[in-house]
Write an enzyme that holds these catalytic residues in place. Sequence first.
Site, PDB file in Angstrom:
ATOM      1  CB  THR A  47      -5.883  -2.908  -6.064  1.00 10.03           C
ATOM      2  OG1 THR A  47      -5.487  -1.596  -6.541  1.00 10.03           O
ATOM      3  CG2 THR A  47      -4.960  -3.881  -6.842  1.00 10.03           C
TER       4      THR A  47
ATOM      5  CD  GLU B 245      -1.271   6.797   0.000  1.00  7.20           C
ATOM      6  OE1 GLU B 245      -1.345   7.661   1.000  1.00  7.20           O
ATOM      7  OE2 GLU B 245      -1.356   5.593   0.114  1.00  7.20           O
TER       8      GLU B 245
ATOM      9  CG  ASN C 171       0.731  -1.093  -7.804  1.00  7.36           C
ATOM     10  OD1 ASN C 171       1.063  -0.147  -8.584  1.00  7.36           O
ATOM     11  ND2 ASN C 171      -0.190  -0.891  -6.989  1.00  7.36           N
TER      12      ASN C 171
ATOM     13  CG  LEU D 128      16.207   2.232 -11.109  1.00 10.25           C
ATOM     14  CD1 LEU D 128      16.902   2.581 -12.208  1.00 10.25           C
ATOM     15  CD2 LEU D 128      16.526   0.914 -10.591  1.00 10.25           C
TER      16      LEU D 128
ATOM     17  N   GLY E 166      16.937   3.208  -0.490  1.00 12.43           N
ATOM     18  CA  GLY E 166      16.533   3.903   0.601  1.00 12.43           C
ATOM     19  C   GLY E 166      15.971   2.601   1.718  1.00 12.43           C
TER      20      GLY E 166
ATOM     21  CB  CYS F 257      -0.330   0.372  -3.500  1.00 11.02           C
ATOM     22  SG  CYS F 257      -1.544   1.635  -3.507  1.00 11.02           S
TER      23      CYS F 257
ATOM     24  CE  LYS G 129      -4.322  -3.151  -0.631  1.00 14.45           C
ATOM     25  NZ  LYS G 129      -4.936  -3.471  -1.760  1.00 14.45           N
TER      26      LYS G 129
ATOM     27  NE  ARG H  74      -3.187   2.917   3.990  1.00 13.85           N
ATOM     28  CZ  ARG H  74      -4.250   3.156   3.439  1.00 13.85           C
ATOM     29  NH1 ARG H  74      -5.151   2.308   3.196  1.00 13.85           N
ATOM     30  NH2 ARG H  74      -4.109   3.969   2.555  1.00 13.85           N
TER      31      ARG H  74
END
Length: 439
Positions: free
Chosen positions: A121, A155, A211, A253, A256, A263, A266, A330
Amino acid sequence: MHISVIGTGYVGLVTGACFAEFGVNVTCMDTDARRIARLEKGEVPFFEPGITELVAKGIKEDRLHFTTDVAKAVDKALVIFIAVGTPPKSDGSADLSYVEEVGRGIAKNMTGYKVIVTKSTVPVGTGEKLREVIKANQTGRFRFDIVSNPEFLREGSAIEDFMRPNRVVIGADSEQAVAIMKDLYRPLYLLETPIVVTDIPTAEMIKYASNAFLAVKISFINEIATVCEKVGADVQMVSKGMGLDNRIGNKFLHAGPGFGGSCFPKDLAALVQTGERVGYPFQIAGAAAKVNYEQHLRMVEKVKDACGGVKGKTLGVLGLSFKPNTNDMREAPSLTILSELMKEGATIRAYDPASMEESMKLLPGMVPCQDTYDVAEGADGLIIMTEWNQFRNLDFDRLKKSMRQPLLLDLRNTYESDRVVGFGFRHVSVGRPTKNPAA
């Protein structure tokens, strides 16, 4: 066709292994000799369902090879994918030093025409910058084309995403490069996968815009959840009612503790920095990042309120990784939430099916547990932090016998409240009314 993938991290290894499965001869290159030695034995250094089996198959069938030698990676390959890290700098912009280093290595070892593809990216303008780096470092006048082919791998389901993608984006300014890339992705034609062919800057922007928009949806529904709690509404029904509108859709949607991973945080930061660089301050993207951080802190307050303060209390935590089916820590919400709870004096007992080793480095003082029910021993509350499948059908009778207080802090809205209170638990969730067991 023979291709090379430079960088054997998450994106690079999945890309290489999946192309090998498509029948392509693949060489994966990395400067980390220990990592390459492990990969040659079929040992994958991260958790992703199915990747170990795919790597082993590629090695066995002699289509997937590993090396630390950039010259070897460049020599035979017609297409060279760059899949190295682009970590954020202090100002939020993407650090392209690894991409440029790879560009110099390719340039010095070229012996003929190459298609050089950014899979990492990268911000708009990287393709042109990479072209300049390669031209400046070539030892001979060899023709090459630059292509932007961003990845859209989730992921936990990356192999499925690669094999059955929603779309393939090819950004190029050469018909020859486009034809080669289409040939490489030909196995997807049977699935009628849409292929978006555009220029390089547009392809680079598609990745960031995608993203950022998904991150905005998550932050938006988390804000809605906060208001739902204050007015007595149920965010899950709100999400359902919204998602049935085809213009909105039901994905991302789910309220949480906020998003994490390598991703979204960043890429939001890089997009905001790109806007600043060109004189337009992104407002929505910046707000999504701010709301996400505040959501982590709201979860801390939710836990404290439910427990009547956490000083001297023991809290069991199920799941630590930023999402299920990965060991990636991460920017995981658990890092901020649990760090703050420990600062407030809580003892944290935790279990994650894949990320315990990394979690213990990042959350010193946390008590590691062997399984779900070990976590619950003597706990004043049980927190569902990550919705791994094995946490979706808990034995509440067994938990109740182990815990000091029957309190479930369901930060992923994994359970229906009526079921939980039926076992004598108090159920605290996100964006829904708290429910208590009958007296």
